[in-house]
Scaffold this motif. Structure first.
Motif, PDB file in Angstrom:
ATOM      1  N   THR A 253    -104.776 -29.692 -10.256  1.00  0.00           N
ATOM      2  CA  THR A 253    -105.351 -29.024  -9.080  1.00  0.00           C
ATOM      3  C   THR A 253    -106.436 -28.042  -9.483  1.00  0.00           C
ATOM      4  OG1 THR A 253    -103.766 -27.206  -9.183  1.00  0.00           O
ATOM      5  CG2 THR A 253    -103.130 -29.139  -7.894  1.00  0.00           C
ATOM      6  N   THR A 254    -106.766 -27.993 -10.755  1.00  0.00           N
ATOM      7  CA  THR A 254    -107.600 -26.897 -11.247  1.00  0.00           C
ATOM      8  C   THR A 254    -109.081 -27.203 -11.256  1.00  0.00           C
ATOM      9  OG1 THR A 254    -107.411 -27.676 -13.528  1.00  0.00           O
ATOM     10  CG2 THR A 254    -105.753 -26.125 -12.742  1.00  0.00           C
ATOM     11  N   TYR A 255    -109.467 -28.474 -11.211  1.00  0.00           N
ATOM     12  CA  TYR A 255    -110.867 -28.805 -11.476  1.00  0.00           C
ATOM     13  C   TYR A 255    -111.828 -28.166 -10.486  1.00  0.00           C
ATOM     14  CZ  TYR A 255    -115.182 -31.382 -12.005  1.00  0.00           C
ATOM     15  OH  TYR A 255    -116.491 -31.697 -12.168  1.00  0.00           O
ATOM     16  N   LEU A 256    -111.720 -28.572  -9.230  1.00  0.00           N
ATOM     17  CA  LEU A 256    -112.700 -28.079  -8.261  1.00  0.00           C
ATOM     18  C   LEU A 256    -112.371 -26.684  -7.741  1.00  0.00           C
ATOM     19  CD1 LEU A 256    -113.581 -31.291  -6.278  1.00  0.00           C
ATOM     20  CD2 LEU A 256    -114.919 -30.115  -7.991  1.00  0.00           C
ATOM     21  N   THR A 257    -111.100 -26.311  -7.770  1.00  0.00           N
ATOM     22  CA  THR A 257    -110.773 -24.960  -7.313  1.00  0.00           C
ATOM     23  C   THR A 257    -111.307 -23.925  -8.297  1.00  0.00           C
ATOM     24  OG1 THR A 257    -108.623 -25.217  -8.367  1.00  0.00           O
ATOM     25  CG2 THR A 257    -108.737 -25.590  -5.999  1.00  0.00           C
TER      26      THR A 257
ATOM     27  N   THR B 222    -107.583 -32.460  -5.779  1.00  0.00           N
ATOM     28  CA  THR B 222    -106.439 -32.759  -6.642  1.00  0.00           C
ATOM     29  C   THR B 222    -106.461 -34.241  -6.985  1.00  0.00           C
ATOM     30  OG1 THR B 222    -104.932 -33.332  -4.834  1.00  0.00           O
ATOM     31  CG2 THR B 222    -105.082 -31.012  -5.436  1.00  0.00           C
ATOM     32  N   PHE B 223    -105.928 -34.600  -8.133  1.00  0.00           N
ATOM     33  CA  PHE B 223    -105.912 -36.016  -8.477  1.00  0.00           C
ATOM     34  C   PHE B 223    -104.701 -36.371  -9.339  1.00  0.00           C
ATOM     35  CE2 PHE B 223    -109.150 -33.790 -11.036  1.00  0.00           C
ATOM     36  CZ  PHE B 223    -108.562 -33.828 -12.284  1.00  0.00           C
ATOM     37  N   PHE B 224    -104.287 -37.636  -9.214  1.00  0.00           N
ATOM     38  CA  PHE B 224    -103.225 -38.217 -10.031  1.00  0.00           C
ATOM     39  C   PHE B 224    -103.886 -39.180 -11.015  1.00  0.00           C
ATOM     40  CE2 PHE B 224    -101.344 -37.102  -5.977  1.00  0.00           C
ATOM     41  CZ  PHE B 224    -100.144 -36.506  -6.327  1.00  0.00           C
TER      42      PHE B 224
ATOM     43  N   GLN C  91    -107.513 -45.098 -21.870  1.00  0.00           N
ATOM     44  CA  GLN C  91    -108.477 -44.408 -21.015  1.00  0.00           C
ATOM     45  C   GLN C  91    -107.768 -43.809 -19.801  1.00  0.00           C
ATOM     46  OE1 GLN C  91    -110.859 -47.874 -20.146  1.00  0.00           O
ATOM     47  NE2 GLN C  91    -112.462 -47.275 -21.589  1.00  0.00           N
ATOM     48  N   SER C  92    -108.305 -42.697 -19.311  1.00  0.00           N
ATOM     49  CA  SER C  92    -107.782 -42.124 -18.072  1.00  0.00           C
ATOM     50  C   SER C  92    -108.144 -43.035 -16.910  1.00  0.00           C
ATOM     51  CB  SER C  92    -108.366 -40.732 -17.839  1.00  0.00           C
ATOM     52  OG  SER C  92    -107.967 -39.849 -18.862  1.00  0.00           O
ATOM     53  N   ILE C  93    -107.193 -43.262 -16.023  1.00  0.00           N
ATOM     54  CA  ILE C  93    -107.429 -44.121 -14.863  1.00  0.00           C
ATOM     55  C   ILE C  93    -106.943 -43.397 -13.619  1.00  0.00           C
ATOM     56  CG2 ILE C  93    -105.235 -45.346 -15.253  1.00  0.00           C
ATOM     57  CD1 ILE C  93    -106.603 -47.847 -14.087  1.00  0.00           C
ATOM     58  N   LEU C  94    -107.812 -43.306 -12.622  1.00  0.00           N
ATOM     59  CA  LEU C  94    -107.482 -42.593 -11.396  1.00  0.00           C
ATOM     60  C   LEU C  94    -106.519 -43.420 -10.550  1.00  0.00           C
ATOM     61  CD1 LEU C  94    -108.404 -39.845 -10.323  1.00  0.00           C
ATOM     62  CD2 LEU C  94    -110.054 -41.037  -8.885  1.00  0.00           C
ATOM     63  N   LEU C  95    -105.427 -42.781 -10.088  1.00  0.00           N
ATOM     64  CA  LEU C  95    -104.403 -43.475  -9.307  1.00  0.00           C
ATOM     65  C   LEU C  95    -104.352 -43.008  -7.857  1.00  0.00           C
ATOM     66  CD1 LEU C  95    -101.574 -43.349 -12.005  1.00  0.00           C
ATOM     67  CD2 LEU C  95    -103.130 -45.242 -11.529  1.00  0.00           C
ATOM     68  N   GLY C  96    -104.937 -41.875  -7.578  1.00  0.00           N
ATOM     69  CA  GLY C  96    -104.942 -41.353  -6.215  1.00  0.00           C
ATOM     70  C   GLY C  96    -105.454 -39.932  -6.242  1.00  0.00           C
ATOM     71  N   CYS C  97    -105.960 -39.443  -5.114  1.00  0.00           N
ATOM     72  CA  CYS C  97    -106.476 -38.077  -5.103  1.00  0.00           C
ATOM     73  C   CYS C  97    -106.434 -37.508  -3.689  1.00  0.00           C
ATOM     74  CB  CYS C  97    -107.894 -38.034  -5.650  1.00  0.00           C
ATOM     75  SG  CYS C  97    -109.034 -39.136  -4.837  1.00  0.00           S
ATOM     76  N   GLY C  98    -106.699 -36.224  -3.601  1.00  0.00           N
ATOM     77  CA  GLY C  98    -106.629 -35.577  -2.302  1.00  0.00           C
ATOM     78  C   GLY C  98    -107.410 -34.288  -2.240  1.00  0.00           C
ATOM     79  N   LEU C  99    -107.577 -33.813  -1.038  1.00  0.00           N
ATOM     80  CA  LEU C  99    -108.162 -32.510  -0.764  1.00  0.00           C
ATOM     81  C   LEU C  99    -107.093 -31.683  -0.066  1.00  0.00           C
ATOM     82  CD1 LEU C  99    -111.556 -33.795   0.681  1.00  0.00           C
ATOM     83  CD2 LEU C  99    -111.213 -32.793  -1.573  1.00  0.00           C
TER      84      LEU C  99
ATOM     85  N   PHE D 276    -105.189 -37.278   1.611  1.00  0.00           N
ATOM     86  CA  PHE D 276    -104.870 -38.073   0.420  1.00  0.00           C
ATOM     87  C   PHE D 276    -105.449 -39.463   0.617  1.00  0.00           C
ATOM     88  CE2 PHE D 276    -102.369 -41.386  -1.595  1.00  0.00           C
ATOM     89  CZ  PHE D 276    -102.284 -40.954  -2.907  1.00  0.00           C
ATOM     90  N   TRP D 277    -105.954 -40.069  -0.474  1.00  0.00           N
ATOM     91  CA  TRP D 277    -106.421 -41.451  -0.371  1.00  0.00           C
ATOM     92  C   TRP D 277    -106.334 -42.159  -1.724  1.00  0.00           C
ATOM     93  CZ3 TRP D 277    -109.909 -37.469  -0.762  1.00  0.00           C
ATOM     94  CH2 TRP D 277    -110.923 -37.577  -1.712  1.00  0.00           C
TER      95      TRP D 277
END
Length: 662
Positions: free
Chosen positions: A265-269, A277-279, A287-295, A244-245
């Motif tokens: 969780t659906t995009y890259l899988t 995965t992303f929040f 606008q959509s704004i990225l708050l955090g994501c993970g593998l 996570f980062w």
């Protein structure tokens, strides 16, 4: 997670220290500008009597001054002498004048930059051939901002260096929107300009990376970017399991826009080999704004519990008020464990997408689909939905349909009438999947390695920040004209971002399709019945809404609950307010979330994405942070001095807060 050294603790998390840096900006001025050489760059402020070689040099000088101050310029007038040689020129602020349009009475007017600004510079040529400034007016009737300068049309130019880079990248197969802009370029072109220069783009050919490179990348980011957070989950054999980062800008943005988040969780899988995965939240422009994501290594409840707990740790234990996901049971279980007080909603788009498949080859499949859509979108109360659903099951003999039964049992998670009384920041049913898919498409491919994925992710994120910066610039420099003379419309025009004012204006003009039919008075309030003519596909249907209005408190509540759900006042309530001669609304109906005149701390966070040029505000913020860090090192050992400085900071904070919020 934020210390002075990088270590792997027993839980498999990597701790790394924060470091800060600053960018020095030097400027010069002179008390006697006329003593300088012609057009010398140190002449910052235009003064009557300054001389230049020609009119082009004057224009470049005025443009440089405007760039430093923060306003756009253009050539307004020029006049030739009897000999046909140019003798007089006038340069103005681009916000000079007023737009006159035949469509001024349109219900959807276009934004305009013009405010009737009087700022200008006039010059003429002398007998000896030099040019002299004859008059200068420096005052503007609008806000100015140096951080917005690079986005004005007069400053958007593609340098020779940038053109060469775009040509080389095009030959190499690199798309123009992924090219790195040079840090040394003062005035940069926007992404659209690059796209216009390189019409044909190709995709990157990416190789493979490994987890060691991923760790090295995170360590580098945490060293160069203060506040960068990451956590790595290792299994018993020290193999990478989950990551996570979130950079500091994401973390600060979460404080403002983390009340409602979507988790996907659906995009890259679905499309690639990387389980990304992303929040995501929604900013003040919608606008959509990225708050955090993970593998993540898999999609079980234990993995999501780790991910959600890590998010909480990163965001200082601030759980979202609402979270939107798909129907995954493992995600639902993890939310109940980690976010027990968070409202959990399913994405309606996914449910309706599955509906035709789940109904199968039923003889009345078309009628069933139509009935479900009608129940989802047209019912206003929970009781109305439940009665209609049960009737549908009975009419089409679907009482034993397992999938529909399961949906009904969880109706409070996906049916709009069960959710509309809570705030969801206007997130639409399709925004969660479509917007983020479009955001990452073109940056990531099926053969992308972990290391390259993170690098591409950063470039995509830079593009997203640039789009938000442009929206801020548009709301700063333009204004959508009002279509009526009601003070209420002007009230929202003056404070909301352009995108959110347009949403309000659409509701405001939509009142022409509404009619107040009746009113029932009681001691505490009045209930109005409002009919709306809803036009669709060439047809029209009528729908009744009820608006409760308390005159003394100027409070209202509509059965459509648009304000509670999106934070935008509905056309039905507006009809009632105007009927009751309400000119201006109380402040509680003007959400800070949608305002354009709010200082948002996350926008001051220094950005370390490749190619990003920090704004003056971000540079000053960075310098202040560094200065206070040095001061803390000097006085931390002295309790008396430390307390004195803390008292001074408290006084300054109170004073500045009063000035910003009088």
């Amino acid at each position: 997670m934020e210390g002075n050294e990088s270590t792997i603790n027993e839980a498999g998390n990597i701790d790394a220290g924060d470091k800060t840096g600053c960018l020095d900006i030097h400027s010069s001025n002179d008390d006697n500008p006329n003593d300088k050489s012609l057009g010398e760059e140190s002449d910052i402020v235009p003064v009557v009597g300054m001389k230049f070689k020609d009119e082009n040099e004057i224009f470049e000088f005025y443009k440089n001054y405007a760039y430093r101050v923060g306003f756009p310029v253009r050539k307004r007038n020029s006049k030739k002498g009897d000999d046909g040689v140019l003798r007089y020129v006038t340069f103005t602020c681009s916000r000079e004048g007023h737009r006159i349009s035949a469509s001024s009475s349109s219900l959807k007017p276009r934004p305009t930059i013009q405010t009737g600004c009087k700022a200008r510079l006039a010059a003429s040529s002398e007998i000896c051939g030099t040019w002299r400034i004859n008059s200068v007016h420096l005052e503007h009737n609008h806000k100015i901002s140096p951080s917005k300068s690079r986005l004005y049309r007069c400053n958007r130019q593609i340098s020779a260096r940038t053109k060469r880079r775009l040509e080389i990248n095009d030959t190499a197969g690199i798309q123009s929107h992924k090219s790195k802009a040079g840090r040394s370029e003062k005035k940069v072109c926007v992404e659209k300009d690059s796209g216009n220069f390189i019409d044909k783009v190709r995709q990157l050919k990416l190789g493979e990376g490994d987890t060691i490179a991923l760790q090295a990348y995170f360590s580098k980011m945490q060293t160069s970017s203060p506040g960068f957070y990451f956590s790595i989950d290792l299994d018993e054999e020290a193999r990478l399991r989950n990551v996570f980062w979130a950079d500091n800008r994401c973390r600060q943005a979460y404080k403002e826009f983390g009340d409602v988040v979507t988790f996907d969780t659906t995009y890259l899988t679905n499309n690639y080999d990387i389980p990304f995965t992303f929040f995501v939240g929604v900013n003040h422009h919608g606008q959509s704004i990225l708050l955090g994501c993970g593998l993540v290594s898999n999609e079980d409840a234990m993995t999501f519990v780790w991910l959600f707990k890590t998010l909480l740790e990163c965001m200082h234990d601030q759980a979202p008020n609402g979270i939107i996901t798909d129907q995954d049971r493992a995600i639902q279980n993890a939310i109940e464990i980690v976010f027990p007080n968070t409202k959990h909603r399913w994405c309606l788009w996914y449910i309706l997408k599955k509906l035709p498949e789940k109904i199968g080859n039923h003889n009345h499949k078309g009628s069933i689909l139509s009935a479900v859509h009608g129940l989802v979108y047209d019912t206003q109360t929970c009781e109305e939905f439940e009665q209609g659903w049960n009737k549908m099951l009975e009419d089409y003999k679907l009482q034993e349909h397992g999938w529909l039964t399961g949906l009904y049992n969880e109706r409070s998670r996906w049916v709009p009438c069960f959710l509309k009384t809570s705030f969801w920041a206007g997130m639409s049913t399709t925004q969660r999947s479509e917007s983020m898919n479009a955001f990452f498409d073109g940056y990531v491919h099926s053969k992308t390695s972990l290391k390259q994925f993170v690098e591409q992710y950063e470039r995509a994120l830079r593009s997203k920040v640039e789009k938000e910066f442009h929206a801020d610039f548009k709301s700063f420099s333009q204004m959508v004209p009002c279509v009526t003379r009601y003070e209420m419309e002007k009230q929202f025009q003056s404070v909301y971002t352009i995108s959110k004012f347009k949403e309000f204006q659409e509701e405001f003009t939509g009142k022409v399709y509404c009619e107040v039919l009746s009113a029932q008075d009681s001691y505490l309030h009045t209930i109005y019945e409002v009919r709306e003519d809803i036009i669709f596909n060439g047809g029209m249907k009528k729908k009744i809404f009820k608006v409760l209005f308390r005159r003394d408190e100027c409070e209202f509540e509509c059965s459509c609950h648009l304000f509670e759900f999106r934070g935008i006042i509905c056309k039905h309530a507006i009809s009632v307010l105007i009927r009751n001669d309400v000119a201006l609304l109380p402040e509680k109906y003007i959400l800070k979330r949608w305002r354009r005149d709010v200082n948002r701390p996350y926008t001051r966070v220094p950005i370390n994405y490749d190619g990003w040029i920090s704004t003056p505000e971000q540079v000053r913020y960075d310098q202040l942070c560094l200065a206070f860090t040095k001061l803390a090192d000097l006085v931390a050992h002295d309790e008396e001095r430390c307390q004195g400085i803390m008292d001074w900071i408290d006084l300054q904070t109170i004073d500045l807060s009063k000035r910003q919020n009088p």
